[in-house]
Scaffold this motif. Structure first.
Motif, PDB file in Angstrom:
ATOM      1  N   SER A 366       5.151  70.213  94.285  1.00  0.00           N
ATOM      2  CA  SER A 366       4.783  68.802  94.214  1.00  0.00           C
ATOM      3  C   SER A 366       5.045  68.248  92.810  1.00  0.00           C
ATOM      4  CB  SER A 366       3.309  68.631  94.582  1.00  0.00           C
ATOM      5  OG  SER A 366       2.910  67.287  94.438  1.00  0.00           O
ATOM      6  N   ASN A 367       4.650  69.004  91.802  1.00  0.00           N
ATOM      7  CA  ASN A 367       4.874  68.564  90.419  1.00  0.00           C
ATOM      8  C   ASN A 367       6.360  68.437  90.115  1.00  0.00           C
ATOM      9  OD1 ASN A 367       2.131  68.455  89.887  1.00  0.00           O
ATOM     10  ND2 ASN A 367       2.045  70.500  88.989  1.00  0.00           N
ATOM     11  N   PHE A 368       7.141  69.358  90.645  1.00  0.00           N
ATOM     12  CA  PHE A 368       8.581  69.339  90.393  1.00  0.00           C
ATOM     13  C   PHE A 368       9.228  68.114  91.045  1.00  0.00           C
ATOM     14  CE2 PHE A 368      12.884  71.384  91.384  1.00  0.00           C
ATOM     15  CZ  PHE A 368      13.427  70.960  90.186  1.00  0.00           C
ATOM     16  N   LYS A 369       8.832  67.807  92.275  1.00  0.00           N
ATOM     17  CA  LYS A 369       9.377  66.631  92.957  1.00  0.00           C
ATOM     18  C   LYS A 369       8.992  65.345  92.225  1.00  0.00           C
ATOM     19  CE  LYS A 369       9.575  68.565  97.645  1.00  0.00           C
ATOM     20  NZ  LYS A 369       9.027  68.498  99.017  1.00  0.00           N
ATOM     21  N   ASN A 370       7.734  65.276  91.786  1.00  0.00           N
ATOM     22  CA  ASN A 370       7.302  64.092  91.031  1.00  0.00           C
ATOM     23  C   ASN A 370       8.076  63.970  89.726  1.00  0.00           C
ATOM     24  OD1 ASN A 370       5.410  63.409  92.970  1.00  0.00           O
ATOM     25  ND2 ASN A 370       3.710  64.456  91.949  1.00  0.00           N
ATOM     26  N   ALA A 371       8.299  65.108  89.067  1.00  0.00           N
ATOM     27  CA  ALA A 371       9.034  65.095  87.800  1.00  0.00           C
ATOM     28  C   ALA A 371      10.472  64.646  88.016  1.00  0.00           C
ATOM     29  CB  ALA A 371       9.004  66.484  87.167  1.00  0.00           C
ATOM     30  N   GLN A 372      11.073  65.038  89.149  1.00  0.00           N
ATOM     31  CA  GLN A 372      12.439  64.599  89.460  1.00  0.00           C
ATOM     32  C   GLN A 372      12.502  63.084  89.617  1.00  0.00           C
ATOM     33  OE1 GLN A 372      13.322  67.160  92.881  1.00  0.00           O
ATOM     34  NE2 GLN A 372      15.100  67.912  91.764  1.00  0.00           N
ATOM     35  N   ALA A 373      11.528  62.561  90.387  1.00  0.00           N
ATOM     36  CA  ALA A 373      11.516  61.113  90.629  1.00  0.00           C
ATOM     37  C   ALA A 373      11.284  60.338  89.325  1.00  0.00           C
ATOM     38  CB  ALA A 373      10.425  60.762  91.647  1.00  0.00           C
ATOM     39  N   THR A 374      10.343  60.822  88.512  1.00  0.00           N
ATOM     40  CA  THR A 374      10.063  60.153  87.231  1.00  0.00           C
ATOM     41  C   THR A 374      11.273  60.223  86.309  1.00  0.00           C
ATOM     42  OG1 THR A 374       7.715  60.738  87.429  1.00  0.00           O
ATOM     43  CG2 THR A 374       8.514  60.104  85.248  1.00  0.00           C
ATOM     44  N   TYR A 375      11.926  61.372  86.301  1.00  0.00           N
ATOM     45  CA  TYR A 375      13.105  61.552  85.441  1.00  0.00           C
ATOM     46  C   TYR A 375      14.206  60.555  85.823  1.00  0.00           C
ATOM     47  CZ  TYR A 375      17.580  63.553  84.026  1.00  0.00           C
ATOM     48  OH  TYR A 375      18.849  63.736  83.533  1.00  0.00           O
ATOM     49  N   LEU A 376      14.471  60.408  87.111  1.00  0.00           N
ATOM     50  CA  LEU A 376      15.524  59.492  87.557  1.00  0.00           C
ATOM     51  C   LEU A 376      15.174  58.048  87.212  1.00  0.00           C
ATOM     52  CD1 LEU A 376      16.374  61.095  91.023  1.00  0.00           C
ATOM     53  CD2 LEU A 376      17.722  61.209  88.912  1.00  0.00           C
ATOM     54  N   ASN A 377      13.891  57.680  87.380  1.00  0.00           N
ATOM     55  CA  ASN A 377      13.468  56.318  87.025  1.00  0.00           C
ATOM     56  C   ASN A 377      13.602  56.069  85.526  1.00  0.00           C
ATOM     57  OD1 ASN A 377      12.815  55.556  89.644  1.00  0.00           O
ATOM     58  ND2 ASN A 377      10.701  56.272  89.481  1.00  0.00           N
ATOM     59  N   ASP A 378      13.150  57.045  84.719  1.00  0.00           N
ATOM     60  CA  ASP A 378      13.219  56.869  83.263  1.00  0.00           C
ATOM     61  C   ASP A 378      14.657  56.918  82.757  1.00  0.00           C
ATOM     62  OD1 ASP A 378      10.510  56.583  83.027  1.00  0.00           O
ATOM     63  OD2 ASP A 378      10.103  58.658  82.476  1.00  0.00           O
ATOM     64  N   LYS A 379      15.481  57.674  83.443  1.00  0.00           N
ATOM     65  CA  LYS A 379      16.897  57.715  83.066  1.00  0.00           C
ATOM     66  C   LYS A 379      17.534  56.337  83.278  1.00  0.00           C
ATOM     67  CE  LYS A 379      21.216  60.179  84.055  1.00  0.00           C
ATOM     68  NZ  LYS A 379      21.866  61.205  84.910  1.00  0.00           N
ATOM     69  N   GLU A 380      17.252  55.758  84.432  1.00  0.00           N
ATOM     70  CA  GLU A 380      17.779  54.416  84.707  1.00  0.00           C
ATOM     71  C   GLU A 380      17.165  53.397  83.759  1.00  0.00           C
ATOM     72  OE1 GLU A 380      18.286  51.296  88.474  1.00  0.00           O
ATOM     73  OE2 GLU A 380      16.877  52.976  88.603  1.00  0.00           O
ATOM     74  N   GLY A 381      15.843  53.554  83.491  1.00  0.00           N
ATOM     75  CA  GLY A 381      15.164  52.629  82.590  1.00  0.00           C
ATOM     76  C   GLY A 381      15.742  52.688  81.181  1.00  0.00           C
ATOM     77  N   GLU A 382      16.093  53.870  80.705  1.00  0.00           N
ATOM     78  CA  GLU A 382      16.685  54.008  79.368  1.00  0.00           C
ATOM     79  C   GLU A 382      18.045  53.340  79.312  1.00  0.00           C
ATOM     80  OE1 GLU A 382      18.960  55.911  76.095  1.00  0.00           O
ATOM     81  OE2 GLU A 382      19.353  56.028  78.263  1.00  0.00           O
ATOM     82  N   GLU A 383      18.820  53.474  80.390  1.00  0.00           N
ATOM     83  CA  GLU A 383      20.141  52.838  80.432  1.00  0.00           C
ATOM     84  C   GLU A 383      20.014  51.313  80.436  1.00  0.00           C
ATOM     85  OE1 GLU A 383      21.723  54.540  83.952  1.00  0.00           O
ATOM     86  OE2 GLU A 383      22.242  56.462  83.023  1.00  0.00           O
ATOM     87  N   ILE A 384      19.032  50.814  81.203  1.00  0.00           N
ATOM     88  CA  ILE A 384      18.808  49.360  81.255  1.00  0.00           C
ATOM     89  C   ILE A 384      18.339  48.856  79.895  1.00  0.00           C
ATOM     90  CG2 ILE A 384      17.357  47.544  82.247  1.00  0.00           C
ATOM     91  CD1 ILE A 384      17.326  49.203  84.852  1.00  0.00           C
ATOM     92  N   ALA A 385      17.398  49.568  79.288  1.00  0.00           N
ATOM     93  CA  ALA A 385      16.859  49.155  77.986  1.00  0.00           C
ATOM     94  C   ALA A 385      17.954  49.134  76.928  1.00  0.00           C
ATOM     95  CB  ALA A 385      15.731  50.088  77.566  1.00  0.00           C
ATOM     96  N   TYR A 386      18.882  50.097  77.011  1.00  0.00           N
ATOM     97  CA  TYR A 386      19.974  50.119  76.037  1.00  0.00           C
ATOM     98  C   TYR A 386      20.888  48.900  76.222  1.00  0.00           C
ATOM     99  CZ  TYR A 386      24.271  51.262  73.640  1.00  0.00           C
ATOM    100  OH  TYR A 386      25.367  51.200  72.828  1.00  0.00           O
ATOM    101  N   ARG A 387      21.171  48.563  77.490  1.00  0.00           N
ATOM    102  CA  ARG A 387      22.041  47.403  77.723  1.00  0.00           C
ATOM    103  C   ARG A 387      21.391  46.129  77.197  1.00  0.00           C
ATOM    104  NH1 ARG A 387      22.906  49.967  82.850  1.00  0.00           N
ATOM    105  NH2 ARG A 387      21.592  48.411  83.896  1.00  0.00           N
ATOM    106  N   ILE A 388      20.076  46.004  77.422  1.00  0.00           N
ATOM    107  CA  ILE A 388      19.367  44.831  76.916  1.00  0.00           C
ATOM    108  C   ILE A 388      19.420  44.798  75.390  1.00  0.00           C
ATOM    109  CG2 ILE A 388      17.091  43.725  76.726  1.00  0.00           C
ATOM    110  CD1 ILE A 388      16.473  44.847  79.523  1.00  0.00           C
ATOM    111  N   TYR A 389      19.152  45.966  74.776  1.00  0.00           N
ATOM    112  CA  TYR A 389      19.153  46.041  73.309  1.00  0.00           C
ATOM    113  C   TYR A 389      20.544  45.753  72.752  1.00  0.00           C
ATOM    114  CZ  TYR A 389      19.370  48.283  68.714  1.00  0.00           C
ATOM    115  OH  TYR A 389      19.590  48.544  67.387  1.00  0.00           O
TER     116      TYR A 389
END
Length: 441
Positions: A366-389
């Motif tokens: 369960s922890n691993f699946k949650n970590a996968q989902a969080t990782y993918l969201n934060d990965k996309e969020g970092e890419e979006i934040a960089y484009r904005i910056y």
């Protein structure tokens, strides 16, 4: 000649120093393999096996012939006198005679040989000691798994620290370049001093983050070296790249449905302890049986008042010793019952372990699946934040946004970077725990 020797010593010392300071380079797999053999805990577990093997021989030796020799030399400095009273048959007064029994010099040598012929507890003791070797070997396997987990986690932390340092250095370079451009605009009257000061604050913050990242990398490598059993002063390099290790992790799940708790090392250790406990019960029951041993004894004695002319005598003895337990007021029966209760307790521990491993797997998955989902969201969020910056920085260069807004957007971007890095580490960490839970580490 003397100068030549000094030169050779100098070369040897310099070679020795360079050999200690040369970096050791490891991929993750190489680090795991190295730690399996060289980590402090791994070495201690190997020593435990050696001790267990010596204990087996100790038990075996009990049933082999036992030979001993002892001797004694005596110089009786003063022999005690004894009084003998003699009563004459004619009824006259008794006579008291003082005499000495013994000689001034006495020496003897004795040899003993014994051989155990039958003892039920001996046979079971040898069997139990061999099983303890098996337990030590399984404990070593468990230790190696724990070591590999610690090394993998430390390796990941070091890679994350390295990635942090690279990222923050790039941020610093961008901010320094922006400050340089802004300062040039200010000197030509196209920017306000506030913009320059704001950029200087951003540069200072970036420098602090770089310094902190450098310290974190040093600490992370120190932890890794300790986990691997490498001296703290030895320099090391990490060959693997973070992305290469993330690729197989991102694509994962799962083997949990096919997991058999009996294949897990913790349960396997309990199974071996179960065999030991059964042997202990048999061992206590065997103490109702007699023990039989054979012995042979030879002794040689010389004695006399003159050391140069001694008399001698000797003796030999061959026999059997039989010990038969008859009545111990229920003591042995109580010992048997104690071991039988311990067996029931172990059965309960095995059931607890089985359910615990299932629960551990469920949590790890369960922890691993949650970590996968969080990782993918934060990965996309970092890419979006960089484009904005990046777009905001271009607008600032063109005078379309203020330095304050640029600073806020940069803070948002840095926070997204930190979140992404943390979720990356969490993904790798939960993946290691998941592998351990399914006994694949």
């Amino acid at each position: 000649m003397k100068k030549t020797l000094l030169a050779m010593v100098g070369i040897m010392i310099s070679l020795g120093i360079s050999s200690q300071t040369d970096s050791l380079e490891f991929t993750l797999q190489e680090a795991l393999n190295y730690a399996t053999e060289n980590a402090f805990d791994s070495k201690s577990a190997a020593y435990d096996i050696d001790v267990a093997e010596k204990t087996v021989w100790e038990y075996i030796a009990i049933g082999l012939p036992q030979i001993s020799v002892d001797g004694q030399l005596t110089d009786n400095l003063a022999i005690q006198e004894n009084v003998i009273t003699m009563t004459p048959e004619d009824g006259s007064d008794p006579m008291r005679i003082k005499t000495k029994f013994g000689q001034k010099y006495n020496w003897n040598a004795t040899g003993n040989v014994s051989q155990l012929l039958f003892d039920g507890s001996y046979i079971l003791g040898v069997k139990a000691s061999k099983i303890y070797v098996e337990i030590s070997e399984k404990n070593k396997t468990k230790t190696e798994i724990d070591v590999r987990q610690a090394v993998a986690e430390a390796y990941y932390v070091a890679l994350i620290a390295k990635k942090n340092l690279e990222t923050f250095k790039k941020n610093l370079e961008v901010n320094e370049q922006t400050l340089k451009e802004t300062n040039a605009y200010y000197e030509n009257g196209f920017r306000e001093l506030t913009d320059v000061d704001q950029l200087r604050l951003m540069v200072n913050n970036s420098r602090n983050m770089v310094l902190d990242a450098e310290r974190q990398l040093v600490i992370a490598k120190a932890v890794l070296k300790y986990s691997m059993g490498i001296r703290i002063e030895q320099a090391i390099k990490l060959s693997d790249e973070l992305n290469n290790l993330l690729n197989p992790v991102e694509a994962t799940i799962t083997q949990g449905d096919n997991f058999d708790v009996r294949s897990h090392i913790d349960y396997s250790i309990l199974e071996t302890q179960e065999v030991v406990q059964k042997t202990l019960i048999k061992n206590e029951k065997s103490k109702y049986l007699p023990t039989l041993s054979a012995f042979y004894n030879i002794s040689y004695i010389e004695f006399g008042d003159d050391f140069k002319s001694l008399d001698n005598t000797n003796s030999q003895m061959l026999g059997l010793t039989l010990a038969m337990p008859i009545f111990k007021s229920g003591m042995q029966h109580a010992r048997v019952q104690q071991e039988e209760i311990n067996y029931l307790k172990l059965q309960n521990q095995m059931l607890q372990m089985e359910e615990g491993l299932k629960q551990q797997l469920m949590v790890a998955e369960s922890n691993f699946k949650n970590a996968q989902a969080t990782y993918l969201n934060d990965k996309e969020g970092e890419e979006i934040a960089y484009r904005i910056y990046d777009r905001t920085r271009i607008k600032f260069t063109n005078g379309l946004v203020s330095s304050t807004e640029l600073s806020q957007i940069e803070g948002q971007y840095i926070q997204s970077q930190i979140s992404f890095i943390q979720s990356t580490l969490n993904l790798l960490d939960t993946h290691i725990k998941y592998q351990k839970a399914i006994n694949q580490l």
